[in-house]
Design a protein around this motif. Structure first.
Motif, PDB file in Angstrom:
ATOM      1  N   ILE A 300       0.836  -1.200   0.000  1.00 29.42           N
ATOM      2  CA  ILE A 300       0.000   0.000   0.000  1.00 29.42           C
ATOM      3  C   ILE A 300       0.868   1.246   0.000  1.00 29.42           C
ATOM      4  O   ILE A 300       0.602   2.214  -0.725  1.00 29.42           O
ATOM      5  N   ASP A 301       1.922   1.246   0.804  1.00 27.36           N
ATOM      6  CA  ASP A 301       2.827   2.402   0.830  1.00 27.36           C
ATOM      7  C   ASP A 301       3.453   2.648  -0.531  1.00 27.36           C
ATOM      8  O   ASP A 301       3.576   3.792  -0.988  1.00 27.36           O
ATOM      9  N   LEU A 302       3.870   1.574  -1.206  1.00 27.99           N
ATOM     10  CA  LEU A 302       4.559   1.724  -2.488  1.00 27.99           C
ATOM     11  C   LEU A 302       3.647   2.283  -3.568  1.00 27.99           C
ATOM     12  O   LEU A 302       4.033   3.180  -4.323  1.00 27.99           O
ATOM     13  N   ILE A 303       2.420   1.771  -3.662  1.00 23.03           N
ATOM     14  CA  ILE A 303       1.555   2.224  -4.760  1.00 23.03           C
ATOM     15  C   ILE A 303       0.899   3.566  -4.463  1.00 23.03           C
ATOM     16  O   ILE A 303       0.363   4.203  -5.379  1.00 23.03           O
ATOM     17  N   THR A 304       0.941   4.018  -3.209  1.00 26.57           N
ATOM     18  CA  THR A 304       0.411   5.338  -2.866  1.00 26.57           C
ATOM     19  C   THR A 304       1.519   6.350  -2.604  1.00 26.57           C
ATOM     20  O   THR A 304       1.242   7.499  -2.255  1.00 26.57           O
ATOM     21  N   ARG A 305       2.761   5.925  -2.732  1.00 23.54           N
ATOM     22  CA  ARG A 305       3.943   6.770  -2.481  1.00 23.54           C
ATOM     23  C   ARG A 305       3.931   7.346  -1.065  1.00 23.54           C
ATOM     24  O   ARG A 305       4.367   8.465  -0.815  1.00 23.54           O
ATOM     25  N   THR A 306       3.407   6.572  -0.140  1.00 27.17           N
ATOM     26  CA  THR A 306       3.379   6.989   1.265  1.00 27.17           C
ATOM     27  C   THR A 306       4.780   6.971   1.856  1.00 27.17           C
ATOM     28  O   THR A 306       5.540   6.035   1.643  1.00 27.17           O
ATOM     29  N   ARG A 307       5.122   8.015   2.581  1.00 25.21           N
ATOM     30  CA  ARG A 307       6.394   8.063   3.307  1.00 25.21           C
ATOM     31  C   ARG A 307       6.134   7.495   4.703  1.00 25.21           C
ATOM     32  O   ARG A 307       5.754   8.218   5.623  1.00 25.21           O
ATOM     33  N   ALA A 308       6.315   6.185   4.811  1.00 28.89           N
ATOM     34  CA  ALA A 308       5.939   5.470   6.030  1.00 28.89           C
ATOM     35  C   ALA A 308       7.167   5.083   6.836  1.00 28.89           C
ATOM     36  O   ALA A 308       8.198   4.699   6.283  1.00 28.89           O
ATOM     37  N   HIS A 309       7.010   5.163   8.146  1.00 30.82           N
ATOM     38  CA  HIS A 309       8.082   4.807   9.076  1.00 30.82           C
ATOM     39  C   HIS A 309       7.498   3.850  10.107  1.00 30.82           C
ATOM     40  O   HIS A 309       6.583   4.219  10.858  1.00 30.82           O
ATOM     41  N   TYR A 310       8.011   2.624  10.136  1.00 30.04           N
ATOM     42  CA  TYR A 310       7.499   1.591  11.032  1.00 30.04           C
ATOM     43  C   TYR A 310       8.523   1.317  12.130  1.00 30.04           C
ATOM     44  O   TYR A 310       9.718   1.189  11.855  1.00 30.04           O
ATOM     45  N   TYR A 311       8.011   1.192  13.348  1.00 32.20           N
ATOM     46  CA  TYR A 311       8.894   0.965  14.491  1.00 32.20           C
ATOM     47  C   TYR A 311       8.333  -0.139  15.386  1.00 32.20           C
ATOM     48  O   TYR A 311       7.140  -0.134  15.733  1.00 32.20           O
ATOM     49  N   TYR A 312       9.210  -1.031  15.732  1.00 28.68           N
ATOM     50  CA  TYR A 312       8.863  -2.107  16.660  1.00 28.68           C
ATOM     51  C   TYR A 312       9.376  -1.741  18.046  1.00 28.68           C
ATOM     52  O   TYR A 312      10.569  -1.478  18.219  1.00 28.68           O
ATOM     53  N   PRO A 313       8.499  -1.685  19.060  1.00 31.33           N
ATOM     54  CA  PRO A 313       8.934  -1.390  20.428  1.00 31.33           C
ATOM     55  C   PRO A 313       9.644  -2.609  21.029  1.00 31.33           C
ATOM     56  O   PRO A 313       9.005  -3.610  21.355  1.00 31.33           O
ATOM     57  N   VAL A 314      10.954  -2.525  21.139  1.00 34.03           N
ATOM     58  CA  VAL A 314      11.743  -3.644  21.651  1.00 34.03           C
ATOM     59  C   VAL A 314      11.329  -3.952  23.082  1.00 34.03           C
ATOM     60  O   VAL A 314      11.220  -3.049  23.914  1.00 34.03           O
ATOM     61  N   GLY A 315      11.088  -5.232  23.351  1.00 32.69           N
ATOM     62  CA  GLY A 315      10.643  -5.641  24.674  1.00 32.69           C
ATOM     63  C   GLY A 315       9.147  -5.829  24.782  1.00 32.69           C
ATOM     64  O   GLY A 315       8.622  -6.133  25.856  1.00 32.69           O
TER      65      GLY A 315
END
Length: 387
Positions: A300-315
């Motif tokens: 979805i990000d690629l075809i909409t050119r979304t500037r997405a930032h994903y973060y996993y909360p460690v722990g």
């Protein structure tokens, strides 16, 4: 630092060019899905062979696990025919918003002409052959379905489903424009963009500098959530972030929210599928409950050119129950909130900053001093026009 940047995906995230396949099947056979057999292909040709374009799958299931590729003997001969006229197969009508968008709507792309406009008019309205509710269904719990169909010049009255096998004289079977955690065609973004453009004016795009967080704190059931998310949203709200509960907004209101707000945050989930209907190039920051991101989000990000930032909360820890398939618990929610506020302030250079900090491991280096627990109106100072 707790939030670890995630750019790896599980499954696939292949963007395919051109348009999906569109197969004309004369004298097609419509097979009723039976409970517990979700993988049974539902359309067969006149010779009793499975129509591959009718099959949905996940990335790990590119070869159907149900081995029969011919009309099941126990269904018997099909003698009844559907009413004459063109039918367009759109698969199952999913009552879940996210799955309606990525599974059902992904088969409606033939309604676009090659200029990207809806080509349905009052004279030629294809019957939408589906599995699920048909005439007389109650749509009050899923108002987004008639709303979206209406934007394409259709209505729920154009849906047709059957409780028994039937023959379809003329059936168009489109390949899905998106298969979950596998591939997507840009035409899905064209279709959804056509639907969404009527919900916001061009001068509204990025008009509101206030960040908005899509919260799950009022949901009582679902697939997954961060059980202590409220501890994060309380801090964000105090620091000037608008907290929104998507299930309380109409579909048009959700699209307009994505269009107007310059930065949108939240935990990963179907609410972010609304990016498909918003203007391209949105900026989002997403808390992910696992280090590897589902391929569908990346598609979805690629075809909409979304500037997405994903973060996993460690722990992060998890357990089942409380109305959700999985309940996750964030470590140190105050620190998570502080790090989110810092990332909002650096949104325009965020990926570059993360890469410069640690180009190989995709996480923020523990050598960087921790952020202060309280920001004292950080957003109001850094984002002009806020508060």
């Amino acid at each position: 630092m707790i939030l670890q940047r995630s750019e790896a995906v599980y499954g696939h995230a292949e963007v395919r060019q051109g348009r999906p396949a569109l197969r004309l099947v004369e004298d097609a056979r419509y097979l009723v899905r039976t409970p517990g057999c979700d993988r049974i292909p539902v359309i067969f040709d006149a010779d009793g062979r499975m129509v591959a374009e009718s099959l949905d799958h996940h990335s790990s299931e590119r070869t159907p696990t149900w081995q029969a590729t011919e009309w099941p003997v126990d269904q018997g001969p099909v003698t009844e025919a559907a009413p004459a006229g063109p039918h367009l197969y759109i698969g199952a009508i999913h009552p879940h918003y996210g799955h309606f968008v990525i599974n059902t709507l992904a088969r409606l792309w033939p309604l676009l002409d090659h200029s990207g406009e809806a080509s349905v008019d009052g004279a030629v309205r294809p019957t939408l052959l589906c599995h699920g509710p048909g005439l007389g269904a109650d749509w009050s719990a899923t108002p987004f379905i008639p709303e979206i169909l209406g934007r394409l010049g259709l209505s729920v009255m154009d849906l047709a489903s059957f409780g028994h096998p039937v023959r379809i004289p003329t059936l168009l079977v489109p390949q899905a424009a998106l298969q979950q955690d596998d591939y997507a065609f840009p035409v899905l973004a064209d279709l959804c963009g056509r639907i969404g453009r009527g919900y916001y004016a061009p001068d509204e795009v990025d008009a509101d500098p206030q960040p908005v967080y899509l919260s799950k704190t009022r949901l009582t059931a679902g697939v997954r959530r961060f059980a202590n998310e409220a501890a994060v949203t309380a801090i964000l709200e105090r620091e000037g972030v608008r907290i929104v509960h998507p299930e309380l907004l109409s579909f048009p209101e959700q699209v307009r929210l994505f269009a107007r707000h310059r930065v949108v945050l939240g935990a990963n989930g179907s609410a972010f599928h609304t990016l498909l209907f918003a203007p391209p190039g949105r900026r989002v920051i997403v808390l992910s409950d696992r280090l590897k991101l589902g391929g569908t989000y990346r598609l979805i990000d690629l075809i909409t050119r979304t500037r997405a930032h994903y973060y996993y909360p460690v722990g992060t820890t998890s357990h089942a129950g409380n109305g959700f398939t999985v309940d996750f618990t964030l470590p140190e929610p105050e620190t998570v909130a502080a790090e989110l506020l810092d990332k909002i302030a650096r949104i325009d250079t965020l990926r570059e900053d993360d890469m410069r900090t640690d180009p190989g491991a995709w996480h923020l280096s523990p050598a960087i001093p921790p952020l202060p627990r309280r920001h004292g109106g950080l957003l109001a100072r850094l984002l002009p026009g806020l508060g």
